[in-house]
Motif scaffolding. Structure first.
Motif, short mmCIF file in Angstrom:
data_model
loop_
_atom_site.label_atom_id
_atom_site.label_comp_id
_atom_site.label_asym_id
_atom_site.label_seq_id
_atom_site.Cartn_x
_atom_site.Cartn_y
_atom_site.Cartn_z
N LYS A 171 -0.85 6.13 9.11
CA LYS A 171 -1.89 6.42 8.13
C LYS A 171 -1.44 7.47 7.12
O LYS A 171 -0.77 8.45 7.46
N GLN A 172 -1.82 7.23 5.85
CA GLN A 172 -1.55 8.18 4.77
C GLN A 172 -2.90 8.74 4.32
O GLN A 172 -3.74 8.03 3.79
N GLY A 173 -3.11 10.03 4.53
CA GLY A 173 -4.42 10.65 4.45
C GLY A 173 -5.22 10.49 3.18
O GLY A 173 -6.45 10.51 3.20
N ASN A 174 -4.54 10.30 2.04
CA ASN A 174 -5.28 10.22 0.77
C ASN A 174 -5.22 8.84 0.13
O ASN A 174 -5.60 8.67 -1.04
N MET A 175 -4.75 7.84 0.87
CA MET A 175 -4.53 6.51 0.28
C MET A 175 -5.79 5.65 0.38
O MET A 175 -6.35 5.45 1.46
N THR A 193 -13.70 5.57 -11.19
CA THR A 193 -14.46 6.82 -11.04
C THR A 193 -13.86 7.73 -9.97
O THR A 193 -14.32 8.86 -9.81
N LEU A 194 -12.86 7.25 -9.24
CA LEU A 194 -12.27 8.03 -8.15
C LEU A 194 -11.40 9.16 -8.67
O LEU A 194 -10.72 9.03 -9.70
N ASP A 195 -11.40 10.27 -7.97
CA ASP A 195 -10.62 11.45 -8.33
C ASP A 195 -9.13 11.15 -8.22
O ASP A 195 -8.68 10.36 -7.39
N SER A 196 -8.35 11.81 -9.05
CA SER A 196 -6.89 11.60 -9.07
C SER A 196 -6.20 12.18 -7.83
O SER A 196 -5.00 11.96 -7.64
N LYS A 197 -6.95 12.88 -6.99
CA LYS A 197 -6.36 13.40 -5.75
C LYS A 197 -6.03 12.27 -4.77
O LYS A 197 -5.25 12.45 -3.83
N TYR A 198 -6.64 11.10 -5.00
CA TYR A 198 -6.38 9.96 -4.14
C TYR A 198 -5.21 9.13 -4.69
O TYR A 198 -5.03 9.02 -5.90
N GLU A 199 -4.44 8.56 -3.77
CA GLU A 199 -3.41 7.59 -4.16
C GLU A 199 -4.05 6.21 -4.03
O GLU A 199 -4.33 5.75 -2.91
N ILE A 200 -4.28 5.54 -5.14
CA ILE A 200 -5.08 4.33 -5.15
C ILE A 200 -4.19 3.10 -5.34
O ILE A 200 -3.47 2.99 -6.33
N GLU A 229 -2.37 -0.90 6.95
CA GLU A 229 -2.02 0.05 8.00
C GLU A 229 -1.88 1.47 7.46
O GLU A 229 -2.28 2.43 8.11
N ARG A 230 -1.33 1.61 6.27
CA ARG A 230 -1.12 2.94 5.68
C ARG A 230 -2.40 3.54 5.13
O ARG A 230 -2.56 4.77 5.10
N ALA A 231 -3.31 2.71 4.67
CA ALA A 231 -4.50 3.20 3.96
C ALA A 231 -5.39 4.04 4.88
O ALA A 231 -5.56 3.76 6.06
N ALA A 232 -5.97 5.08 4.28
CA ALA A 232 -6.96 5.90 4.99
C ALA A 232 -8.37 5.37 4.74
O ALA A 232 -9.31 5.79 5.42
N LEU A 233 -8.49 4.46 3.76
CA LEU A 233 -9.79 3.89 3.44
C LEU A 233 -9.59 2.60 2.64
O LEU A 233 -8.70 2.53 1.79
N VAL A 234 -10.41 1.60 2.93
CA VAL A 234 -10.48 0.38 2.11
C VAL A 234 -11.85 0.36 1.45
O VAL A 234 -12.87 0.64 2.10
#
Length: 326
Positions: A171-175, A193-200, A229-234
């Motif tokens: 898991k990648q915490g900000n993905m 609208t998502l913050d740039s702190k996330y890797e999208i 598998e890597r994503a922290a959120l879908v």
């Protein structure tokens, strides 16, 4: 041996939900001793440019149904002209019909007025020709019970690609991951609208409006599984989804999901951890749901057994046998 013929609109892509469902439904009964599915055939179609709707070439559909030996025709689709054609010709040829509408509530369609006109002016009267109707959600089950006595709620079957590729837990915490078409029906505008702190990351086609987005297209199933598998959120911010393979794939990889309140797979997720919904149209609610859900644990052992192949196969077998023995 009960022979089943599947009829569905030809999907413009390889990822169409109805197309995927029909392929997997047919595969359920591979080598079954009691029920067999005929190979799915893509019949020729024509398009009406003004309304953007397609329909089967009448002669091709009629010839196919008349000359093919089968016991049940299982028709798939809702607001399409080929559904009407299939009902009329199958009934004319005195074939037993099972119908899966893949229903979308009228208010969520792009053209609600035309959807209502199509159903109440046409399709509603054809439902009596069906021996059974198979639904997916609580909403469409309640709707079709108004017009038919034999309605069976059966979810789609699901087998995760994670089991095939045996992905390690990385898991990648900000993905954040989005998988779907690049259009407003899939709610892609929410991602802007998502913050740039996330890797999208987006698995889609076409251009996007933010340069920091990482777009994947034409990737293999293994590569897609690795992204889950890597994503922290879908995120699934769709205008409406009667079901969602994307949500199930995320859950199977232990990845939590944020979905709009119009993604109806939530009917099967009551009291389960690993997802949150937001009110479609409410950006603030979406952003809050993302913050609340990212990195959450998922009740995989509670969610996934509902969609096991053995259970789904038994449910469909029961429907087909009831239709034949009616």
């Amino acid at each position: 041996m009960i022979k089943v013929l599947l009829l569905r609109n030809v999907s413009p892509t390889n990822y169409g939900g109805i197309k995927k469902h029909c392929i997997e439904l047919s595969s359920l009964f591979k080598d079954d001793m009691d029920i067999s599915f005929l190979p799915i055939k893509d019949l020729p179609q024509k398009k009406i440019p003004i309304i953007g709707k397609t329909f089967f070439v009448f002669s091709a559909l009629y010839k196919y149904l008349k000359q093919t030996e089968f016991d049940i025709v299982h028709i798939h689709g809702f607001a399409t002209l080929d559904v009407v054609q299939s009902f009329l010709i199958a009934h004319w040829l005195k074939k037993k019909i099972v119908y899966s509408p893949h229903y979308h509530p009228f208010k969520y369609l792009q053209r609600p007025f035309w959807g209502r006109l199509y159903f109440y002016g046409c399709l509603r009267f054809l439902l009596r020709f069906a021996s059974a109707i198979v639904t997916i959600t609580d909403n469409d089950t309640a709707f079709f019970l108004k017009y038919h006595k034999r309605v069976y709620k059966i979810p789609h079957q699901f087998e995760s690609s994670r089991e095939v590729y045996r992905m390690p837990d990385t898991k990648q915490g900000n993905m954040i991951l989005f998988v779907g078409r690049n259009d407003n029906n899939k709610g892609i505008f929410y991602l802007y609208t998502l913050d740039s702190k996330y890797e999208i990351h987006l698995v889609t086609k076409g251009g996007v409006k933010r340069k920091d987005f990482i777009v994947h297209n034409n990737i293999s199933s293994g590569e897609l599984s690795a992204l889950y598998e890597r994503a922290a959120l879908v995120v699934i911010p769709s205008r409406y989804e009667a079901f969602s393979y994307v949500a199930l794939e995320a859950f199977a990889h232990g990845t939590p999901v944020v979905m709009s309140d119009r993604v109806m797979i939530a009917d099967y997720l009551k009291d389960c951890k690993g997802y949150n919904t937001f009110k479609f149209g409410d950006i603030k609610d979406f952003l809050q749901a993302v913050e609340k859900t990212i990195g959450q644990s998922v009740d995989m052992d509670k969610i996934l057994p509902q969609f096991e192949k053995v259970k789904i196969k038994a449910s469909y077998k029961n429907v087909y046998e009831r239709v034949i023995n009616k």
